[in-house]
Scaffold this motif. Structure first.
Motif, PDB file in Angstrom:
ATOM      1  N   ILE A 106       9.360 -19.391  59.627  1.00 53.09           N
ATOM      2  CA  ILE A 106       8.600 -20.622  59.822  1.00 53.09           C
ATOM      3  C   ILE A 106       8.930 -21.135  61.219  1.00 53.09           C
ATOM      4  CG2 ILE A 106       8.110 -22.936  58.975  1.00 53.09           C
ATOM      5  CD1 ILE A 106       7.383 -20.598  57.031  1.00 53.09           C
ATOM      6  N   VAL A 107       7.873 -21.337  62.019  1.00 51.12           N
ATOM      7  CA  VAL A 107       8.038 -21.783  63.397  1.00 51.12           C
ATOM      8  C   VAL A 107       7.330 -23.118  63.593  1.00 51.12           C
ATOM      9  CG1 VAL A 107       8.277 -19.445  64.309  1.00 51.12           C
ATOM     10  CG2 VAL A 107       6.018 -20.490  64.179  1.00 51.12           C
ATOM     11  N   LYS A 108       7.729 -23.830  64.625  1.00 51.20           N
ATOM     12  CA  LYS A 108       7.127 -25.131  64.921  1.00 51.20           C
ATOM     13  C   LYS A 108       5.668 -24.981  65.342  1.00 51.20           C
ATOM     14  CE  LYS A 108       7.711 -29.253  67.725  1.00 51.20           C
ATOM     15  NZ  LYS A 108       8.540 -29.932  68.720  1.00 51.20           N
ATOM     16  N   ALA A 109       5.379 -23.967  66.144  1.00 52.21           N
ATOM     17  CA  ALA A 109       4.022 -23.748  66.640  1.00 52.21           C
ATOM     18  C   ALA A 109       3.882 -22.302  67.090  1.00 52.21           C
ATOM     19  CB  ALA A 109       3.717 -24.687  67.803  1.00 52.21           C
ATOM     20  N   LEU A 110       2.626 -21.865  67.192  1.00 51.48           N
ATOM     21  CA  LEU A 110       2.310 -20.562  67.751  1.00 51.48           C
ATOM     22  C   LEU A 110       1.543 -20.771  69.055  1.00 51.48           C
ATOM     23  CD1 LEU A 110       1.374 -18.773  64.429  1.00 51.48           C
ATOM     24  CD2 LEU A 110       3.334 -18.256  65.882  1.00 51.48           C
ATOM     25  N   MET A 111       1.186 -19.694  69.705  1.00 46.00           N
ATOM     26  CA  MET A 111       0.608 -19.719  71.044  1.00 46.00           C
ATOM     27  C   MET A 111      -0.621 -20.619  71.165  1.00 46.00           C
ATOM     28  SD  MET A 111      -0.884 -16.395  73.029  1.00 46.00           S
ATOM     29  CE  MET A 111      -2.170 -16.130  71.829  1.00 46.00           C
ATOM     30  N   VAL A 112      -1.484 -20.590  70.188  1.00 41.56           N
ATOM     31  CA  VAL A 112      -2.746 -21.328  70.255  1.00 41.56           C
ATOM     32  C   VAL A 112      -2.719 -22.439  69.198  1.00 41.56           C
ATOM     33  CG1 VAL A 112      -5.251 -21.142  69.989  1.00 41.56           C
ATOM     34  CG2 VAL A 112      -3.969 -19.283  71.059  1.00 41.56           C
ATOM     35  N   PRO A 113      -2.954 -23.691  69.586  1.00 39.32           N
ATOM     36  CA  PRO A 113      -2.987 -24.780  68.603  1.00 39.32           C
ATOM     37  C   PRO A 113      -4.001 -24.479  67.489  1.00 39.32           C
ATOM     38  CG  PRO A 113      -2.986 -25.670  70.829  1.00 39.32           C
ATOM     39  CD  PRO A 113      -3.173 -24.170  70.954  1.00 39.32           C
ATOM     40  N   GLY A 114      -3.570 -24.681  66.257  1.00 42.26           N
ATOM     41  CA  GLY A 114      -4.417 -24.408  65.101  1.00 42.26           C
ATOM     42  C   GLY A 114      -4.195 -23.045  64.491  1.00 42.26           C
ATOM     43  N   MET A 115      -3.549 -22.143  65.221  1.00 44.76           N
ATOM     44  CA  MET A 115      -3.237 -20.818  64.692  1.00 44.76           C
ATOM     45  C   MET A 115      -2.059 -20.966  63.742  1.00 44.76           C
ATOM     46  SD  MET A 115      -2.953 -17.319  66.936  1.00 44.76           S
ATOM     47  CE  MET A 115      -1.240 -17.432  67.434  1.00 44.76           C
ATOM     48  N   ARG A 116      -2.225 -20.472  62.515  1.00 46.98           N
ATOM     49  CA  ARG A 116      -1.223 -20.674  61.470  1.00 46.98           C
ATOM     50  C   ARG A 116      -0.367 -19.444  61.183  1.00 46.98           C
ATOM     51  NH1 ARG A 116      -2.321 -25.376  59.065  1.00 46.98           N
ATOM     52  NH2 ARG A 116      -1.136 -24.856  57.206  1.00 46.98           N
ATOM     53  N   ILE A 117      -0.757 -18.270  61.699  1.00 45.53           N
ATOM     54  CA  ILE A 117      -0.047 -17.028  61.383  1.00 45.53           C
ATOM     55  C   ILE A 117      -0.096 -16.071  62.573  1.00 45.53           C
ATOM     56  CG2 ILE A 117      -2.139 -16.056  60.307  1.00 45.53           C
ATOM     57  CD1 ILE A 117      -0.231 -14.476  58.412  1.00 45.53           C
ATOM     58  N   GLU A 118       0.978 -15.324  62.727  1.00 50.73           N
ATOM     59  CA  GLU A 118       1.030 -14.189  63.640  1.00 50.73           C
ATOM     60  C   GLU A 118       1.905 -13.137  62.971  1.00 50.73           C
ATOM     61  OE1 GLU A 118       1.985 -13.008  68.300  1.00 50.73           O
ATOM     62  OE2 GLU A 118       1.960 -15.105  67.691  1.00 50.73           O
ATOM     63  N   ILE A 119       1.520 -11.877  63.112  1.00 52.10           N
ATOM     64  CA  ILE A 119       2.260 -10.777  62.490  1.00 52.10           C
ATOM     65  C   ILE A 119       2.694  -9.795  63.565  1.00 52.10           C
ATOM     66  CG2 ILE A 119       2.129  -8.791  60.936  1.00 52.10           C
ATOM     67  CD1 ILE A 119       0.039 -10.293  59.325  1.00 52.10           C
ATOM     68  N   GLN A 120       3.942  -9.394  63.493  1.00 51.86           N
ATOM     69  CA  GLN A 120       4.443  -8.307  64.327  1.00 51.86           C
ATOM     70  C   GLN A 120       4.814  -7.175  63.381  1.00 51.86           C
ATOM     71  OE1 GLN A 120       8.316  -8.734  66.304  1.00 51.86           O
ATOM     72  NE2 GLN A 120       7.276  -8.105  68.167  1.00 51.86           N
ATOM     73  N   ALA A 121       4.362  -5.954  63.698  1.00 52.18           N
ATOM     74  CA  ALA A 121       4.608  -4.829  62.803  1.00 52.18           C
ATOM     75  C   ALA A 121       5.041  -3.598  63.580  1.00 52.18           C
ATOM     76  CB  ALA A 121       3.346  -4.505  62.009  1.00 52.18           C
ATOM     77  N   HIS A 122       5.865  -2.797  62.925  1.00 48.62           N
ATOM     78  CA  HIS A 122       6.277  -1.486  63.438  1.00 48.62           C
ATOM     79  C   HIS A 122       5.897  -0.472  62.361  1.00 48.62           C
ATOM     80  CE1 HIS A 122       9.665  -4.001  65.379  1.00 48.62           C
ATOM     81  NE2 HIS A 122       8.605  -3.999  66.153  1.00 48.62           N
ATOM     82  N   ALA A 123       5.170   0.553  62.762  1.00 51.66           N
ATOM     83  CA  ALA A 123       4.750   1.580  61.825  1.00 51.66           C
ATOM     84  C   ALA A 123       5.147   2.947  62.358  1.00 51.66           C
ATOM     85  CB  ALA A 123       3.244   1.519  61.617  1.00 51.66           C
ATOM     86  N   TYR A 124       5.623   3.803  61.484  1.00 53.66           N
ATOM     87  CA  TYR A 124       6.061   5.143  61.863  1.00 53.66           C
ATOM     88  C   TYR A 124       5.011   6.161  61.405  1.00 53.66           C
ATOM     89  CZ  TYR A 124       8.840   9.361  62.254  1.00 53.66           C
ATOM     90  OH  TYR A 124       9.286  10.626  62.583  1.00 53.66           O
ATOM     91  N   LEU A 125       4.478   6.908  62.353  1.00 62.34           N
ATOM     92  CA  LEU A 125       3.438   7.885  62.055  1.00 62.34           C
ATOM     93  C   LEU A 125       3.979   9.299  61.978  1.00 62.34           C
ATOM     94  CD1 LEU A 125       0.573   6.531  64.362  1.00 62.34           C
ATOM     95  CD2 LEU A 125       1.218   5.811  62.061  1.00 62.34           C
ATOM     96  N   GLY A 126       5.252   9.446  61.765  1.00 63.21           N
ATOM     97  CA  GLY A 126       5.889  10.763  61.760  1.00 63.21           C
ATOM     98  C   GLY A 126       5.300  11.739  60.773  1.00 63.21           C
ATOM     99  N   GLY A 127       4.794  11.240  59.661  1.00 54.80           N
ATOM    100  CA  GLY A 127       4.180  12.108  58.674  1.00 54.80           C
ATOM    101  C   GLY A 127       2.791  12.563  59.079  1.00 54.80           C
ATOM    102  N   ILE A 128       2.216  11.926  60.096  1.00 61.73           N
ATOM    103  CA  ILE A 128       0.854  12.245  60.508  1.00 61.73           C
ATOM    104  C   ILE A 128       0.868  13.160  61.731  1.00 61.73           C
ATOM    105  CG2 ILE A 128      -1.277  11.239  61.426  1.00 61.73           C
ATOM    106  CD1 ILE A 128      -0.579   8.720  59.827  1.00 61.73           C
ATOM    107  N   ARG A 129       1.713  12.876  62.662  1.00 60.12           N
ATOM    108  CA  ARG A 129       1.707  13.592  63.953  1.00 60.12           C
ATOM    109  C   ARG A 129       2.487  14.877  63.866  1.00 60.12           C
ATOM    110  NH1 ARG A 129      -2.011  10.846  66.611  1.00 60.12           N
ATOM    111  NH2 ARG A 129      -1.769   8.650  66.414  1.00 60.12           N
TER     112      ARG A 129
END
Length: 129
Positions: A106-129
């Protein structure tokens, strides 16, 4: 190792890449940006913002040759703790067991006023490549 920009349907007009592939790992940050208009959905309700953000995550992973099943870790930023239940509902619809490692902050604010969510993700494609 080379770092490759992923050309996903949702791109920022800022000098950033919304998704990159480094080796077999995708690094991505997603916000509630409508891919059709490039507008951030700051006037939308929480559920709409959450669904759009997770949809953008799924699109970025597909563009990289992966899927939500490849996500190893998520950090989800919310501006209101009362939004947790709706975010968790959508999360449960989008992901299946075994679930990714996840932190919700839970953060006080995000980059753009009115924006309520931001997601950062890391995905491993080792099974594909």
């Amino acid at each position: 190792m080379t770092i490759q920009r992923i050309n996903s349907p949702v791109q920022s007009d800022l000098p950033i890449s919304n998704a990159v592939l480094a080796g077999q790992t995708v690094y991505t940050s997603q916000i509630p940006r409508d891919p059709a208009t490039s507008k951030i959905l700051v006037d939308a309700d929480t559920l709409t913002q959450v669904r759009q953000t997770f949809g953008n995550l799924e699109s970025a992973l597909r563009a990289a040759g992966g899927s939500l099943a490849d996500v190893a870790q998520l950090t989800i930023y919310l501006t209101d703790p009362d939004d947790f239940a709706e975010m968790n509902q959508v999360y449960g619809e989008m992901f299946e067991a075994p679930f990714p490692n996840r932190a919700t902050v839970i953060v006080k604010a995000l980059m753009v006023p009115g924006m309520r969510i931001e997601i950062q993700a890391h995905a491993y494609l080792g099974g594909i490549r």
